[in-house]
Design a protein around this motif. Structure first.
Motif, mmCIF file in Angstrom:
data_model
loop_
_atom_site.group_PDB
_atom_site.id
_atom_site.type_symbol
_atom_site.label_atom_id
_atom_site.label_comp_id
_atom_site.label_asym_id
_atom_site.label_seq_id
_atom_site.Cartn_x
_atom_site.Cartn_y
_atom_site.Cartn_z
ATOM 1 N N ASN A 250 0.909 -1.226 -0.029
ATOM 2 C CA ASN A 250 0.169 0.102 -0.063
ATOM 3 C C ASN A 250 0.816 1.294 -0.218
ATOM 4 N N ASN B 91 -0.197 4.371 -0.696
ATOM 5 C CA ASN B 91 -1.189 5.404 -0.567
ATOM 6 C C ASN B 91 -0.676 6.452 0.418
ATOM 7 N N PHE C 152 -0.173 -5.064 2.474
ATOM 8 C CA PHE C 152 -1.592 -5.768 2.808
ATOM 9 C C PHE C 152 -1.882 -6.929 2.036
ATOM 10 N N TYR D 267 -5.011 -9.043 0.779
ATOM 11 C CA TYR D 267 -6.336 -9.181 0.451
ATOM 12 C C TYR D 267 -7.066 -10.362 0.300
ATOM 13 N N ARG E 145 -2.474 -7.153 7.585
ATOM 14 C CA ARG E 145 -1.228 -6.285 7.244
ATOM 15 C C ARG E 145 -0.080 -6.359 8.159
#
Ligand SMILES: *[C@@H]1O[C@H](CO)[C@@H](O)[C@H](O)[C@H]1NC(C)=O
Ligand SMILES: *[C@@H]1O[C@H](CO)[C@@H](O)[C@H](O)[C@H]1NC(C)=O
Ligand SMILES: *[C@@H]1O[C@H](CO)[C@@H](O)[C@H](O)[C@H]1NC(C)=O
Ligand SMILES: *[C@@H]1O[C@H](CO)[C@@H](O)[C@H](O)[C@H]1NC(C)=O
Ligand SMILES: *[C@@H]1O[C@H](CO)[C@@H](O)[C@H](O)[C@H]1NC(C)=O
Ligand SMILES: *[C@@H]1O[C@H](CO)[C@@H](O)[C@H](O)[C@H]1NC(C)=O
Ligand SMILES: *[C@@H]1O[C@H](CO)[C@@H](O)[C@H](O)[C@H]1NC(C)=O
Ligand SMILES: *[C@@H]1O[C@H](CO)[C@@H](O)[C@H](O)[C@H]1NC(C)=O
Length: 352
Positions: A195, A197, A204, A206, A214
């Protein structure tokens, strides 16, 4: 042994070994005039990796992949046509007129897989080389400019020296995605993503679009949630690059070529294992696993829920005292993500 070699290949290989000096027998480079057919192999110059056609598990389909050549079980580290299998042995991997690596089956008009790059280099010689770290690199022979590399398009395996994360100059984001099953390398439900961002990147895991686990933030040494699995030691190194050009993470072996193989694999049920094997070993050892246990998943038991591994097969989530599952039906299906709510009609209310 999941590999399958045609008799033709074995015969050809034997002939080559007999007829040619040893160093000519194993090719690591694909040229436009020398495609790879089902049964042929490219072998990296240190013989650590091979590229060719393989059949996974119980499947009968054929895929182009890169696997550990000399390690136990020859595990596959990368697959080209993962969602487009070839159903027979007609496959041919070649470099086309536009300089792309292209895979064809029976139908010579419709490619099964391609690197899909745009080159404007008419007369240049473009080659594809399998390097000894397991990277298939498509490059201009004149300038060595890299046009495409398999390390930029990982499947379920994070190899030493490979980068996961975002190349900000091209927008390319490298993520791991699980196989559907051991018989099917198609894109499965789990993905492992850096990640990028926030200013503080984090790995992460998913399941579909549900955040499953995480790593904790990078603390300058390793990932804070798994310090012992991500800090430099005498065998491995870890690093994070975070700049205007890239946000990516890398790991590797301190002494590459020291006859030690290693790989990090996201499996079909969302476990990530780091495997190691020495060249003389008969098997791979697991050096670390995340998530560490069933309680390590992100938000596992929801609000007001607690997680505790019970004996045997019992569900690991329970509600705090005085609370009950918000959704009993989800809870009984072992999904606790919506958590617990205060019990109604409890003792306190009766005393009102
Ligand atoms: C490539 O070759 C074609 C046909 O010979 C020509 O029209 C085109 O301008 C060439 N492109 C480059 C970038 O040299
Ligand atoms: C690639 O370039 C080298 C020299 O830089 C040359 O020796 C070699 O023959 C070229 N390879 C091909 C396939 O043209
Ligand atoms: C992926 O998830 C969907 C929905 O939960 C499920 O139906 C499917 O079987 C899963 N696929 C694999 C390969 O596990
Ligand atoms: C990062 O932001 C982009 C754009 O807002 C979004 O599509 C993506 O899902 C985000 N990634 C993560 C890992 O949250
Ligand atoms: C870990 O090792 C790598 C590679 O040698 C190095 O670049 C990095 O700075 C080291 N990290 C720490 C925290 O020492
Ligand atoms: C993934 O690893 C976990 C933990 O070792 C194991 O229980 C599970 O069976 C593995 N799943 C697959 C699909 O191999
Ligand atoms: C699990 O079972 C063993 C033996 O049946 C017992 O000794 C142990 O205390 C149990 N652990 C938990 C967490 O209940
Ligand atoms: C669990 O329930 C939540 C909330 O209803 C839902 O969004 C989610 O998809 C479910 N998770 C799984 C793994 O089925």
């Amino acid at each position: 042994m999941i590999m399958y070699f045609t008799k033709g290949f074995l015969l050809l290989h034997t002939l080559l070994v007999l007829l040619l000096p040893q160093f000519d027998a194993l090719q690591d480079t694909l040229t436009s005039s020398k495609p790879i057919r089902d049964g042929d192999l490219l072998v990296s110059n240190g013989e650590t990796f091979a590229l060719g056609f393989f059949t996974p598990g119980e499947s009968t389909n054929r895929y182009v992949g890169i696997w550990f050549y000399k390690a136990p079980e020859q595990p596959v580290a990368w697959v080209a046509n993962r969602d487009n299998p070839i159903t027979d042995t007609s496959g041919v991997l070649s470099i086309d007129l536009h300089g792309n690596l292209v895979l064809y089956g029976e139908d010579q008009k419709k490619s099964i897989w391609s690197t899909n790059i745009v080159t404007n280099s008419n007369d240049s010689i473009i080659l594809a080389q399998l390097t000894d770290v397991g990277n298939l690199v498509l490059f201009l022979n004149e300038t060595s400019e890299v046009l495409w590399q398999s390390f930029d398009y990982p499947t379920d395996t994070f190899l030493p020296g490979m980068k996961l994360g975002l190349d900000r100059t091209t927008g390319l984001n490298r993520i791991l995605t699980s196989w559907k099953s051991k018989d099917d390398p198609g894109i499965g439900n789990f993905s492992f993503i850096l990640n990028t961002n926030s200013s503080s990147p984090e790995l992460f895991l998913y399941k579909g679009n549900i955040l499953w686990w995480r790593s904790g933030h990078w603390n300058g040494i390793g990932w804070s949630g798994i310090p012992t699995l991500s800090s430099n030691d005498s065998v491995m190194y870890f690093n994070l690059f975070n700049s205007e050009y890239e946000t990516s993470t890398v790991w590797g072996l301190r002494y590459p070529g020291a006859s030690l193989f290693s790989r990090l694999v996201l499996n079909g049920s969302g476990s990530i294992h780091r495997f190691v094997s020495a060249i003389s070993d008969q098997e791979w050892d697991i050096l670390g696993t995340v998530p560490l246990d069933r309680c390590d998943n992100y938000g596992k038991c929801g609000a007001f829920g607690k997680c505790q591994i019970q004996n045997g097969t019992e569900f690991e989530c329970t509600c705090l005292t005085g609370f009950e599952p918000r959704s009993p039906s989800e809870w009984s299906a072992r999904n606790a993500t919506s958590g617990c709510v205060k019990k109604h009609g409890g003792g306190i209310r009766l005393q009102e």
